[in-house]
Write an enzyme that holds these catalytic residues in place. Structure first.
Site, PDB file in Angstrom:
ATOM      1  N   TYR A 152       0.834  -1.201   0.000  1.00 47.30           N
ATOM      2  CA  TYR A 152       0.000   0.000   0.000  1.00 47.30           C
ATOM      3  C   TYR A 152       0.869   1.251   0.000  1.00 47.30           C
ATOM      4  O   TYR A 152       0.617   2.203  -0.759  1.00 47.30           O
ATOM      5  CB  TYR A 152      -0.911  -0.030   1.225  1.00 47.30           C
ATOM      6  CG  TYR A 152      -1.759   1.207   1.410  1.00 47.30           C
ATOM      7  CD1 TYR A 152      -2.840   1.471   0.576  1.00 47.30           C
ATOM      8  CD2 TYR A 152      -1.490   2.100   2.456  1.00 47.30           C
ATOM      9  CE1 TYR A 152      -3.630   2.603   0.763  1.00 47.30           C
ATOM     10  CE2 TYR A 152      -2.277   3.221   2.648  1.00 47.30           C
ATOM     11  CZ  TYR A 152      -3.337   3.477   1.795  1.00 47.30           C
ATOM     12  OH  TYR A 152      -4.111   4.589   1.991  1.00 47.30           O
ATOM     13  N   LYS A 156       0.958   4.232  -2.814  1.00 44.75           N
ATOM     14  CA  LYS A 156       0.677   5.639  -2.502  1.00 44.75           C
ATOM     15  C   LYS A 156       1.898   6.524  -2.780  1.00 44.75           C
ATOM     16  O   LYS A 156       1.742   7.676  -3.198  1.00 44.75           O
ATOM     17  CB  LYS A 156       0.225   5.775  -1.045  1.00 44.75           C
ATOM     18  CG  LYS A 156      -1.171   5.236  -0.790  1.00 44.75           C
ATOM     19  CD  LYS A 156      -2.235   5.938  -1.643  1.00 44.75           C
ATOM     20  CE  LYS A 156      -3.645   5.527  -1.264  1.00 44.75           C
ATOM     21  NZ  LYS A 156      -4.674   6.192  -2.094  1.00 44.75           N
ATOM     22  N   VAL A 190     -11.462   2.740   8.585  1.00 39.81           N
ATOM     23  CA  VAL A 190     -10.688   2.644   9.823  1.00 39.81           C
ATOM     24  C   VAL A 190     -11.488   1.888  10.879  1.00 39.81           C
ATOM     25  O   VAL A 190     -10.950   1.038  11.592  1.00 39.81           O
ATOM     26  CB  VAL A 190     -10.290   4.049  10.324  1.00 39.81           C
ATOM     27  CG1 VAL A 190      -9.762   3.979  11.755  1.00 39.81           C
ATOM     28  CG2 VAL A 190      -9.240   4.660   9.409  1.00 39.81           C
TER      29      VAL A 190
END
Length: 254
Positions: A152, A156, A190
């Site tokens: 990830y 990013k 989250v």
């Protein structure tokens, strides 16, 4: 007599929940013509109706052809896209021993490749008009490393790199290209991560939440509307000289 200028057409990918929904809602409140996007027609249309947006498109962002077709349809129905917000994305967690090439490719296909597809779809018309805004919702994971999310973080970081490269390429065209990089944000993603950790570890929810907030000197999660405010500013006339930036919205974490 000259015709009245049309409202800006804003398209936000991944806008059915979380940060994307907050961004879309903020543009609707500002009086812009907003197209929302979801993976399924039902979720996209429900979001459109709830926010009072102008249009809705549905496509799996990991399917380049489907995404390009949906973007073209939005431009045909509501006019050329003036502001593109690349928000769709997602994360997978794993230690290095379980991070394989397939996971890396999935993260690139979800977090990086849709940016390129969408940018290629909207930039030609932006160039013709001599104006455009592209804002990508990246992450602090595009500016620093976090344990157990290597694929990830790589995706990013690549998203931030693509932002900076295209900003330099398009700087003389009237198009700005920027990224916002939120820290851990108060979204269902989250919350879902905390649920999974609670199930796996048996720890109480409060202590697990602290693992997400301790990197933020403010000691809390970022609010989606705080990220949306940064996106709206980057899309504004006042930010016309701001391009190639990756702006952390993270309470001082960076």
């Amino acid at each position: 007599m000259p015709s009245e200028p049309r409202p800006r057409h804003i398209l936000v990918t991944g806008s059915t929940r979380g940060i994307g929904r907050a961004v879309a809602a903020a543009f609707v409140a500002a009086g812009d013509t907003v197209t929302v996007h979801g993976r399924s027609p039902d979720s996209a249309e429900r979001c459109r109706a709830e926010l009072g947006a102008a249009d809705a498109i549905a496509a799996d962002v990991a399917d380049p052809e489907a995404l390009a077709t949906a973007l073209a349809a939005a431009a045909e129905r509501c006019g050329p896209i003036d502001v593109l917000v690349n928000n769709a994305g997602g994360a997978e967690t794993a230690p290095l021993s379980r991070t394989d090439v397939d996971q890396l490719r999935r993260m690139m296909a979800l977090n990086l490749e849709p940016m390129l597809v969408a940018m290629r779809a909207v930039v030609p018309a932006m160039k013709e008009r001599g104006h455009g805004r592209i804002v990508t919702v990246a992450s602090t994971a595009g500016l620093k490393g976090y344990a157990y999310v290597g694929a990830y973080c790589a995706a990013k970081h690549a998203a931030v790199g693509l932002t900076r490269a295209l900003a330099a390429e398009l700087a003389a065209t009237g198009i700005t290209v920027n990224a916002v990089c939120p820290g851990y944000t108060d979204t269902d993603l989250v919350s879902g991560s905390i649920d999974k950790l609670q199930e796996k570890t048996g720890r109480d929810r409060e202590s697990l939440l602290e693992t997400f907030t301790r990197t933020n000197p403010m000691g809390r999660l970022i609010r989606p509307d705080e990220v949306a405010a940064a996106v709206l500013w980057l899309a504004s006339a006042g930010a016309s000289a701001v391009t190639g930036q990756a702006i952390a919205v993270a309470g001082g974490e960076l």
